[in-house]
Design a protein around this motif. Structure first.
Motif: not given
Length: 165
Positions: A23-27, A86-89, A106-112, A148-151
């Motif tokens: 999670t820290w790596g993703s953040l 995940a943040i590419l879109p 909001p997309g950043w939150i959704a991507a995370f 999957f997250a980007a979709l």
């Protein structure tokens, strides 16, 4: 050269943060992804993903060579790559429309959230890649979770902007 593997694999030591190093790596991937976008837009983010994937694959192979654990928790470069996917879109939309990428917060939150969801639960092909048991599998499971997250980000954005407004 091998001494650089832990720096790359742990994303400069972020992988040693407890609890939940993934999670820290993703953040930490989020502000770095933002910086890549600001410096060079969508094309630089794509290039960053490719370079981070290749260096991460190498670093993971170095760090796991001769060990029993094919995916130690301190290796988080795979989360960085998956989160950037995940943040590419968001990057593409901001870049192609000349908008501030932070307008899509909001997309950043959704991507995370979506990336962490798919990375933790490992449905279908995410789990298949993880079960490979090698350095490529470590990287691929997060790439697939990122796709999957980007979709999911695209679907949620389409629903919000197409149906709810």
């Amino acid at each position: 050269m091998k001494r650089f593997a832990p720096l790359i694999g742990t994303v400069l030591g972020v992988g040693y943060i407890r609890p939940a190093p993934g999670t820290w790596g993703s953040l930490v991937a989020l502000p770095w992804g933002w910086l890549l976008h600001v410096l060079g837009g969508f094309p630089l983010l794509i290039l960053g993903i490719i370079i981070a994937f290749l260096k991460g694959w190498w670093a993971t192979a170095q760090m796991t060579r001769g060990g029993d654990d094919h995916d130690p928790s301190e290796i988080v470069v795979d989360e960085l790559v998956g989160q950037w996917i995940a943040i590419l879109p968001l990057s593409y939309m901001a870049w192609s429309m000349g908008l501030n990428i932070l307008a899509f917060w909001p997309g950043w939150i959704a991507a995370f959230v979506l990336f962490r969801f798919f990375d933790i639960l490992k449905p279908g092909p995410v789990g298949w890649a993880d079960r490979r048991g090698d350095a490529l599998g470590v990287m691929l499971d997060d790439v697939i979770a990122g796709v999957f997250a980007a979709l999911g980000v695209l679907v949620l954005g389409g629903v919000y902007h197409g149906v709810l407004q």
